[in-house]
Scaffold this motif. Structure first.
Motif, mmCIF file in Angstrom:
data_model
loop_
_atom_site.group_PDB
_atom_site.id
_atom_site.type_symbol
_atom_site.label_atom_id
_atom_site.label_comp_id
_atom_site.label_asym_id
_atom_site.label_seq_id
_atom_site.Cartn_x
_atom_site.Cartn_y
_atom_site.Cartn_z
ATOM 1 N N ALA A 388 1.213 -1.745 0.283
ATOM 2 C CA ALA A 388 0.062 -0.205 -0.322
ATOM 3 C C ALA A 388 0.535 0.671 -0.262
ATOM 4 O O ALA A 388 2.290 1.314 0.011
ATOM 5 N N ASP A 389 0.236 2.525 0.070
ATOM 6 C CA ASP A 389 0.656 3.854 -0.094
ATOM 7 C C ASP A 389 1.355 3.625 1.153
ATOM 8 O O ASP A 389 0.906 4.380 2.311
ATOM 9 N N LEU A 390 2.664 4.164 1.519
ATOM 10 C CA LEU A 390 3.126 4.082 3.290
ATOM 11 C C LEU A 390 3.521 5.436 2.747
ATOM 12 O O LEU A 390 4.441 6.930 3.413
ATOM 13 N N THR A 391 3.198 6.884 2.125
ATOM 14 C CA THR A 391 4.115 8.558 2.590
ATOM 15 C C THR A 391 3.883 8.771 3.207
ATOM 16 O O THR A 391 2.053 8.762 4.053
ATOM 17 N N PRO A 392 3.985 9.495 4.020
ATOM 18 C CA PRO A 392 3.895 10.116 4.998
ATOM 19 C C PRO A 392 3.098 11.564 4.708
ATOM 20 O O PRO A 392 2.944 12.559 3.880
ATOM 21 N N LEU A 393 1.805 11.937 5.056
ATOM 22 C CA LEU A 393 1.147 12.608 5.096
ATOM 23 C C LEU A 393 1.350 14.154 5.210
ATOM 24 O O LEU A 393 2.189 13.738 6.761
ATOM 25 N N VAL A 518 -8.624 -4.390 2.797
ATOM 26 C CA VAL A 518 -9.439 -3.498 2.976
ATOM 27 C C VAL A 518 -10.541 -4.267 2.865
ATOM 28 O O VAL A 518 -10.873 -4.280 1.729
ATOM 29 N N GLU A 519 -11.759 -4.613 3.955
ATOM 30 C CA GLU A 519 -13.116 -4.722 3.695
ATOM 31 C C GLU A 519 -13.891 -3.785 4.412
ATOM 32 O O GLU A 519 -13.610 -3.733 5.906
ATOM 33 N N THR A 538 -14.501 3.839 0.388
ATOM 34 C CA THR A 538 -14.317 4.175 -1.174
ATOM 35 C C THR A 538 -13.320 5.166 -0.280
ATOM 36 O O THR A 538 -12.009 4.857 -1.406
ATOM 37 N N ASN A 539 -13.272 5.999 1.121
ATOM 38 C CA ASN A 539 -12.053 6.449 1.218
ATOM 39 C C ASN A 539 -11.271 5.850 1.897
ATOM 40 O O ASN A 539 -9.711 6.816 1.468
ATOM 41 N N VAL A 540 -11.229 4.953 2.739
ATOM 42 C CA VAL A 540 -9.599 4.534 3.069
ATOM 43 C C VAL A 540 -9.032 3.736 2.348
ATOM 44 O O VAL A 540 -8.319 4.014 1.737
ATOM 45 N N VAL A 541 -9.384 3.193 0.902
ATOM 46 C CA VAL A 541 -9.034 2.745 -0.179
ATOM 47 C C VAL A 541 -8.401 3.652 -1.121
ATOM 48 O O VAL A 541 -6.996 3.709 -1.494
ATOM 49 N N SER A 542 -8.849 4.710 -0.999
ATOM 50 C CA SER A 542 -8.566 5.928 -1.777
ATOM 51 C C SER A 542 -7.333 6.191 -1.157
ATOM 52 O O SER A 542 -5.862 6.852 -1.929
ATOM 53 N N GLU A 543 -7.370 6.554 0.469
ATOM 54 C CA GLU A 543 -6.200 6.700 0.829
ATOM 55 C C GLU A 543 -4.540 6.252 1.239
ATOM 56 O O GLU A 543 -3.313 7.007 1.052
ATOM 57 N N THR A 544 -5.153 5.418 1.251
ATOM 58 C CA THR A 544 -4.119 4.339 1.937
ATOM 59 C C THR A 544 -4.233 3.653 0.385
ATOM 60 O O THR A 544 -2.714 2.863 -0.039
ATOM 61 N N ALA A 546 -5.126 0.627 -0.637
ATOM 62 C CA ALA A 546 -4.771 -0.931 -0.588
ATOM 63 C C ALA A 546 -5.034 -1.307 -1.536
ATOM 64 O O ALA A 546 -6.399 -1.413 -1.986
ATOM 65 N N PHE A 547 -5.424 -2.937 -1.572
ATOM 66 C CA PHE A 547 -6.809 -3.939 -2.053
ATOM 67 C C PHE A 547 -7.636 -4.066 -1.362
ATOM 68 O O PHE A 547 -7.717 -3.575 -0.046
ATOM 69 N N SER A 548 -8.989 -3.331 -2.363
ATOM 70 C CA SER A 548 -9.737 -3.562 -2.184
ATOM 71 C C SER A 548 -10.670 -4.910 -1.827
ATOM 72 O O SER A 548 -11.165 -5.510 -3.138
ATOM 73 N N GLN A 549 -11.271 -5.456 -0.771
ATOM 74 C CA GLN A 549 -12.082 -6.589 -1.052
ATOM 75 C C GLN A 549 -13.233 -6.299 -0.776
ATOM 76 O O GLN A 549 -14.370 -7.144 -0.964
ATOM 77 N N GLY A 550 -13.961 -5.074 -0.300
ATOM 78 C CA GLY A 550 -14.936 -4.761 -1.017
ATOM 79 C C GLY A 550 -15.815 -4.928 0.131
ATOM 80 O O GLY A 550 -15.587 -4.936 0.954
#
Length: 620
Positions: A388-393, A518-519, A538-544, A546-550
């Protein structure tokens, strides 16, 4: 004058023709002079006949049967998390089913496949493509021979046969017993996406080509391809990692981090190796295999420029200032299907075809590392669907837009002078706690979810939301588990708008590599719970990234079943997965998860997905 001459000549010709006709048939001379001298009918022609062969009328062309049979135009429906797709089966049609990492492919014989490209058919079918004798249903998760789908045939009331396909991440069974012979046991894979075009097949040679000194980079060298033999993956139709056998009864070891990596830039899309390019010949990539993750290392000489282009099914690594021998290798690992090296006018291209989708922020990670010895820098590319995206905010990114206050008295007119307003209220539930640790693996669930919940609460409170935490320390509301869960759900009292429970997922050791991402779960006991769950997912997958399990629904989860307001439970990752577990350990990932949850809650509050309606009538 010219016009008169022409008329005179025409009259002269007609007179001559009339005289000739009169001499040939005096009885009709007067009629011939006034009739049309040109023959208007087509002369009769006899059809050629072979001697001794009777003439038979040609047989009519038969346009019925298989030429009229068409396959396609599926019907779809959604029942909870299950997407059902139904195909009518014309008489005489046959098909094979091929589960792949990207969906289910149908190879059709005996009927014309109607060319179609359509969008989402349901939560578990993102796209439908058909044409050229094939139909493909693209799913948001990989399929195995028996996981993620079910297929049956049946006869409907009209007497016709239909093929029924059900899709959901939690489904098991695959094809029914009667269709078992129509399923291919080795997935052929789907067509490459436009982002990574498929290169033409490279012809294998018996021996490795002899390396020649570098030539001018503007002229590609005609070198036959070298096919590197690798051991075939025996289970290509299963999700990534299924052919890796973990230690019996024990947890999987974590995938190693990149040595010397810069956490500020975990995914470098482009760069250049220090030094002056000398047109050196590249060696084949070095491959490292770990549970749940594959590492590809390219040794780059000084001056090499690189650019990584992520696509739907892999990565394209474009290099300049170097040359390469065209090569291809297949069945590398559960995460890497194949790699291909090709010469270009400016250098070389390496194409990495992955088993799971890749985006600009997920499914891969790359770092340019300094030389371990000599002057060759190392471009290390890690591949895993759990990355996933581990870039600092940035500090300004850790802010949430203000949420308007709501009228304290719902029955009063909003514009009334006596109306009072209050902050909207939500319940945040960090799962487990006290003597109940939750899932234990790379992290302990109760600790991670409490940390994330506190971050969510801080974001929401700063935006004007009243947050009720079911726990703000390591403890439980009641020593009895069932009583504790009931008490948590009842904190969603009248006047509370939303209930969100935060958890970490896990699978047993033998299935650990199959669980990542994430699910979000919801219960149908409230009509708005599914909408809340969708916003959170939607928002957690968009921010991270991460793979979406739906989305998934369940009536067995106590905190959702006992809630009387819109409620959802989000699983933010798998502590049992060697890569996803590292995500959960990372504070940058937790920041992104918390921001995604807070944004999802805010969108629900201002858009009316709350108990009692939108807050303040405000928009986003």
């Amino acid at each position: 004058m010219k016009q008169k001459i022409i008329l005179f000549s025409s009259a002269l010709l007609l007179g001559v023709a009339g005289t000739g006709l009169a001499q040939a048939n005096p009885a009709q001379s007067n009629l011939a002079q006034s009739s049309d001298p040109f023959i208007r009918e087509v002369p009769a022609q006899a059809a050629p006949v072979l001697r001794g062969t009777p003439v038979a009328a040609p047989a009519p062309i038969n346009l019925t049967g298989v030429q009229d049979a068409a396959f396609g135009s599926p019907r779809s429906s959604q029942n909870g998390s299950i997407t059902r797709v139904v195909f009518d089966l014309p008489t005489g049609v046959s098909y094979t089913l091929t589960p792949t990492f990207t969906g289910l492919r149908l190879d059709i014989q005996g009927a014309r496949v109607i060319p179609t490209v359509s969008g989402k058919l349901g939560d578990s079918v993102n796209e439908y493509r058909a044409g050229g004798g094939q139909a493909t249903l693209i799913t948001p998760y990989p399929l195995s021979l028996t996981g993620g789908w079910q297929a049956t045939e049946t006869t409907i009331g009209t007497g016709g046969r239909v093929l029924i396909l059900d899709f959901a991440a939690s489904l098991t069974g695959g094809a029914s017993a009667e269709l078992g012979k129509q399923v291919r046991t080795v997935a052929q894979g789907s067509a490459p996406s436009a982002a990574i075009p498929a290169a033409p097949p490279l012809a294998p040679v018996a021996t490795s080509p002899k390396l020649t000194p570098p030539v001018a980079l503007s002229v590609p060298r005609a070198v036959p391809a070298q096919v590197i033999p690798t051991q075939a993956n025996p289970v290509q139709a299963t999700p990534p990692g299924d052919d890796v056998t973990p230690a019996p009864g024990g947890p999987l070891p974590p995938a190693p981090a990149l040595p010397g990596a810069n956490p500020e830039t975990p995914s470098a899309l482009s760069g250049q190796v220090p030094g002056t390019a000398r047109g050196a010949m590249l060696s084949p990539p070095r491959i490292g295999k770990n549970p749940g993750q594959t590492r590809v290392v390219l040794d780059l000489p000084p001056g090499t420029t690189y650019r990584i282009v992520p696509g739907g099914i892999g990565l394209r690594v474009e290099l300049s200032g170097v040359s390469v021998v065209p090569q291809v290798a297949q069945n590398i690992s559960p995460e890497l299907r194949s790699w291909r090296a090709e010469s270009t006018l400016s250098g070389a291209v390496f194409t990495l075809l992955t088993a799971a989708p890749t985006t600009a922020r997920s499914g891969w990670r790359a770092q340019l590392l300094p030389p371990a010895s000599g002057d060759l820098s190392r471009l290390a590319i890690d591949l895993s669907p759990a990355l996933a995206d581990l870039t600092p905010l940035l500090p300004e990114q850790k802010l949430l837009a203000a949420v308007p206050a709501i009228p304290a008295a719902r029955g009063m007119a909003i514009l009334a002078l006596s109306a009072s307003y209050t902050r909207p209220r939500v319940v945040i539930d960090p799962g487990h706690g006290g003597r109940d640790p939750g899932a234990v693996g790379a992290v302990i669930e109760k600790e991670v979810v409490l940390d994330v919940a506190l971050r969510v609460a801080a974001l929401l409170r700063a935006a004007g939301v009243d947050v009720v935490l079911t726990r703000d320390r390591d403890g439980a509301l009641n020593p009895d588990k069932n009583t504790d869960l009931t008490m948590r759900a009842k904190l969603g009292t009248p006047g509370t708008q939303l209930f969100v429970s935060i958890h970490v997922n896990a699978m047993d050791a033998r299935s650990a590599l199959r669980g990542y991402g994430v699910e979000t779960w919801w219960n149908p006991n409230h009509p708005l719970s599914s909408s809340l769950a969708a916003l959170l997912q939607t928002n957690v997958v968009s921010e991270t990234g991460a793979f979406s399990q739906g989305l998934k629904n369940s009536q067995s989860l106590a905190v959702l079943r006992n809630s009387r307001i819109p409620a959802a439970l989000i699983e933010i990752g798998y502590t049992s997965h060697p890569v996803d577990g590292l995500n959960l350990q990372d504070t940058n990932y937790r920041d992104r998860v918390a921001l995604g949850i807070a944004q999802g809650i805010r969108e629900a509050l201002v858009s009316g997905i709350v108990d009692g309606g939108a807050v303040g009538g405000a928009g986003k």
